[in-house]
Design a protein around this motif. Structure first.
Motif, PDB file in Angstrom:
ATOM      1  N   SER A  29       0.729  -1.331  -0.063  1.00  0.00           N
ATOM      2  CA  SER A  29      -0.017   0.035   0.088  1.00  0.00           C
ATOM      3  C   SER A  29       0.955   1.168  -0.035  1.00  0.00           C
ATOM      4  O   SER A  29       2.092   0.997   0.259  1.00  0.00           O
ATOM      5  CB  SER A  29      -0.945   0.036   1.226  1.00  0.00           C
ATOM      6  N   LEU A  30       0.272   2.300  -0.010  1.00  0.00           N
ATOM      7  CA  LEU A  30       0.878   3.737  -0.188  1.00  0.00           C
ATOM      8  C   LEU A  30       1.722   3.864   1.365  1.00  0.00           C
ATOM      9  O   LEU A  30       2.626   4.197   1.437  1.00  0.00           O
ATOM     10  CB  LEU A  30       0.145   4.811  -0.351  1.00  0.00           C
ATOM     11  N   GLU A  31       0.850   3.232   1.985  1.00  0.00           N
ATOM     12  CA  GLU A  31       1.408   3.280   3.751  1.00  0.00           C
ATOM     13  C   GLU A  31       2.655   2.550   3.798  1.00  0.00           C
ATOM     14  O   GLU A  31       3.616   3.044   4.579  1.00  0.00           O
ATOM     15  CB  GLU A  31       0.497   3.305   4.771  1.00  0.00           C
ATOM     16  N   ASP A  32       2.860   1.280   3.042  1.00  0.00           N
ATOM     17  CA  ASP A  32       3.846   0.494   3.287  1.00  0.00           C
ATOM     18  C   ASP A  32       5.167   1.241   2.518  1.00  0.00           C
ATOM     19  O   ASP A  32       6.293   1.093   3.040  1.00  0.00           O
ATOM     20  CB  ASP A  32       3.730  -0.836   2.187  1.00  0.00           C
ATOM     21  N   ALA A  60       5.516   4.453   2.427  1.00  0.00           N
ATOM     22  CA  ALA A  60       5.777   5.550   3.260  1.00  0.00           C
ATOM     23  C   ALA A  60       6.510   5.024   4.307  1.00  0.00           C
ATOM     24  O   ALA A  60       7.663   5.653   4.915  1.00  0.00           O
ATOM     25  CB  ALA A  60       4.666   6.438   3.512  1.00  0.00           C
ATOM     26  N   GLU A  61       6.225   3.893   5.039  1.00  0.00           N
ATOM     27  CA  GLU A  61       6.861   3.346   6.209  1.00  0.00           C
ATOM     28  C   GLU A  61       8.436   3.113   5.811  1.00  0.00           C
ATOM     29  O   GLU A  61       9.362   3.044   6.546  1.00  0.00           O
ATOM     30  CB  GLU A  61       6.243   2.208   6.600  1.00  0.00           C
ATOM     31  N   LYS A 112       6.020  10.916   8.749  1.00  0.00           N
ATOM     32  CA  LYS A 112       4.653  10.415   8.005  1.00  0.00           C
ATOM     33  C   LYS A 112       4.208  11.260   6.842  1.00  0.00           C
ATOM     34  O   LYS A 112       4.069  10.695   5.825  1.00  0.00           O
ATOM     35  CB  LYS A 112       3.770   9.976   9.017  1.00  0.00           C
ATOM     36  N   ASP A 113       3.850  12.661   7.308  1.00  0.00           N
ATOM     37  CA  ASP A 113       3.369  13.438   6.193  1.00  0.00           C
ATOM     38  C   ASP A 113       4.124  13.472   4.733  1.00  0.00           C
ATOM     39  O   ASP A 113       3.803  13.342   3.640  1.00  0.00           O
ATOM     40  CB  ASP A 113       3.004  14.730   6.831  1.00  0.00           C
ATOM     41  N   LEU A 123       4.478  10.106   2.892  1.00  0.00           N
ATOM     42  CA  LEU A 123       3.364   9.779   2.168  1.00  0.00           C
ATOM     43  C   LEU A 123       3.272  10.521   0.793  1.00  0.00           C
ATOM     44  O   LEU A 123       3.018  10.223  -0.162  1.00  0.00           O
ATOM     45  CB  LEU A 123       2.232  10.025   2.852  1.00  0.00           C
ATOM     46  N   ALA A 152       6.258   8.998  -1.150  1.00  0.00           N
ATOM     47  CA  ALA A 152       5.632   7.616  -1.713  1.00  0.00           C
ATOM     48  C   ALA A 152       4.666   7.752  -2.977  1.00  0.00           C
ATOM     49  O   ALA A 152       4.738   7.029  -4.003  1.00  0.00           O
ATOM     50  CB  ALA A 152       5.137   6.878  -0.618  1.00  0.00           C
ATOM     51  N   GLN A 153       3.862   8.862  -2.820  1.00  0.00           N
ATOM     52  CA  GLN A 153       2.952   8.943  -3.824  1.00  0.00           C
ATOM     53  C   GLN A 153       3.236   9.400  -5.001  1.00  0.00           C
ATOM     54  O   GLN A 153       3.129   9.027  -5.895  1.00  0.00           O
ATOM     55  CB  GLN A 153       1.672   9.984  -3.071  1.00  0.00           C
TER      56      GLN A 153
END
Length: 88
Positions: A51-54, A56-57, A67-68, A71, A74-75
């Protein structure tokens, strides 16, 4: 989402380039070069659903960014590969 299995990263002339495996002719008008951060994401996430969150992590853990910011970055990576049909 997942990086399509027919795409691989190859080092060519000192650049990390995405190439499509199994094609008899390469379309060199669509060469995609990865910087170090994009290559890190590729290596960490290839071969699995993510995912996008993965993504970002990965960036947060490696670079210690918020995190901001992770993200947003990553996007950009997902959008670039998605626009080229490399992520499905």
């Amino acid at each position: 989402m997942k990086i399509k299995e027919n795409y691989k990263v190859r080092e060519i002339a000192g650049e990390n380039l995405i190439v499509e495996q199994g094609k008899s002719q390469s379309d060199m008008t669509k060469v995609i070069s990865l910087n170090n951060t994009a290559l890190l994401l590729w290596k960490e996430l290839q071969g699995r659903e993510f995912s996008l969150e993965d993504a970002a992590e990965v960036l947060m853990n490696h670079y210690g960014i918020s995190k901001d910011q992770a993200l947003v970055d990553a996007q950009k990576w997902v959008d670039a590969l998605g626009n080229c049909g490399i992520i499905g």
